[in-house]
Scaffold this motif. Structure first.
Motif, PDB file in Angstrom:
ATOM      1  N   ALA A   6      29.395  13.955 -72.496  1.00  0.00           N
ATOM      2  CA  ALA A   6      29.915  15.193 -71.931  1.00  0.00           C
ATOM      3  C   ALA A   6      28.978  15.800 -70.891  1.00  0.00           C
ATOM      4  N   THR A   7      27.722  15.380 -70.880  1.00  0.00           N
ATOM      5  CA  THR A   7      26.756  15.911 -69.927  1.00  0.00           C
ATOM      6  C   THR A   7      26.464  14.843 -68.881  1.00  0.00           C
ATOM      7  N   ILE A   8      26.766  15.181 -67.634  1.00  0.00           N
ATOM      8  CA  ILE A   8      26.490  14.290 -66.510  1.00  0.00           C
ATOM      9  C   ILE A   8      25.681  15.084 -65.494  1.00  0.00           C
ATOM     10  N   ALA A 105      29.720  16.071 -58.554  1.00  0.00           N
ATOM     11  CA  ALA A 105      29.482  14.688 -58.989  1.00  0.00           C
ATOM     12  C   ALA A 105      29.804  14.547 -60.478  1.00  0.00           C
ATOM     13  N   ALA A 106      29.368  15.503 -61.287  1.00  0.00           N
ATOM     14  CA  ALA A 106      29.644  15.445 -62.727  1.00  0.00           C
ATOM     15  C   ALA A 106      31.145  15.472 -62.990  1.00  0.00           C
ATOM     16  N   LEU A 112      24.181  11.092 -60.522  1.00  0.00           N
ATOM     17  CA  LEU A 112      23.211  11.154 -59.434  1.00  0.00           C
ATOM     18  C   LEU A 112      21.855  10.724 -59.968  1.00  0.00           C
ATOM     19  N   THR A 113      21.124   9.959 -59.169  1.00  0.00           N
ATOM     20  CA  THR A 113      19.782   9.555 -59.562  1.00  0.00           C
ATOM     21  C   THR A 113      18.722  10.224 -58.693  1.00  0.00           C
ATOM     22  N   VAL A 147      20.633  11.162 -50.887  1.00  0.00           N
ATOM     23  CA  VAL A 147      21.451  11.188 -52.095  1.00  0.00           C
ATOM     24  C   VAL A 147      21.604   9.772 -52.625  1.00  0.00           C
ATOM     25  N   LYS A 148      21.317   9.619 -53.911  1.00  0.00           N
ATOM     26  CA  LYS A 148      21.491   8.319 -54.558  1.00  0.00           C
ATOM     27  C   LYS A 148      22.222   8.532 -55.873  1.00  0.00           C
TER      28      LYS A 148
END
Length: 186
Positions: A6-8, A105-106, A112-113, A147-148
């Motif tokens: 649930a957490t991104i 993104a989430a 995201l890295t 951004v990666k």
């Protein structure tokens, strides 16, 4: 669903979507007023405190008080006790765009890295000094992102663009906002 799923990007997606649904049901809940309380210290040095705000229909407070000093560098008659006020605008723009990217993104299940940015603002101090008829504020602001993540380049670029479209700070910087000034002289 486990909390890890649930957490991104550090974003609790269940809460994110629940908040969106709640605002759809009660649009007035989206009306917020944020505040900064500022006090002059000395010279060009001032201190802002951020603690209270209005949101979701009532007065609220942050979990803790935030204190920020602003000043000018010595070359601009200050003592460098903090960033200049115009540098805070660059920070606000970078952090608003970055926060938006993490949320977007989430929501799209993109992990995201790395997200890094450099925000630059070009200013001609002749306007502030009253020496020439040029704009007092920034004449140009540039944002460069690295951004990666686990998505193709096209998707990462779309996330950046969606963040730009939804950024409150980007909107204020690019469209301006009416500012009312009320003075109480004691």
């Amino acid at each position: 669903m486990t909390n890890a799923i649930a957490t991104i990007n550090g974003v609790d997606t269940a809460t994110l979507f629940a908040t969106l649904d709640a605002v759809k049901e009660a649009p007035a809940a989206a009306q917020f007023q944020f505040r900064a309380h500022n006090e002059w210290v000395d010279g060009t040095h001032s201190r802002s405190t951020i603690s209270d705000f209005f949101g979701v229909g009532e007065e609220r407070a942050h979990d803790r008080e935030f204190v920020f000093d602003a000043d000018h560098p010595a070359v601009l008659v200050g003592h460098d006790n903090g960033p200049t006020p115009v540098e805070f605008i660059l920070h606000a723009l970078a952090s608003c765009l970055t926060a938006g990217m993490a949320n977007i993104a989430a929501a799209r299940k993109v992990r995201l890295t790395e997200v890094r940015s450099t925000v630059s603002g070009d200013i001609d101090l002749n306007g502030i000094f009253g020496l020439q008829d040029v704009r007092n504020g920034y004449q140009q602001v540039s944002v460069k992102f690295v951004v990666k993540g686990n998505a193709p380049e096209k998707v990462l670029r779309e996330i950046v663009e969606q963040s730009r479209l939804r950024s409150a700070v980007y909107d204020v910087v690019t469209n301006g906002v009416d500012v009312d000034i009320d003075v109480e002289v004691a």
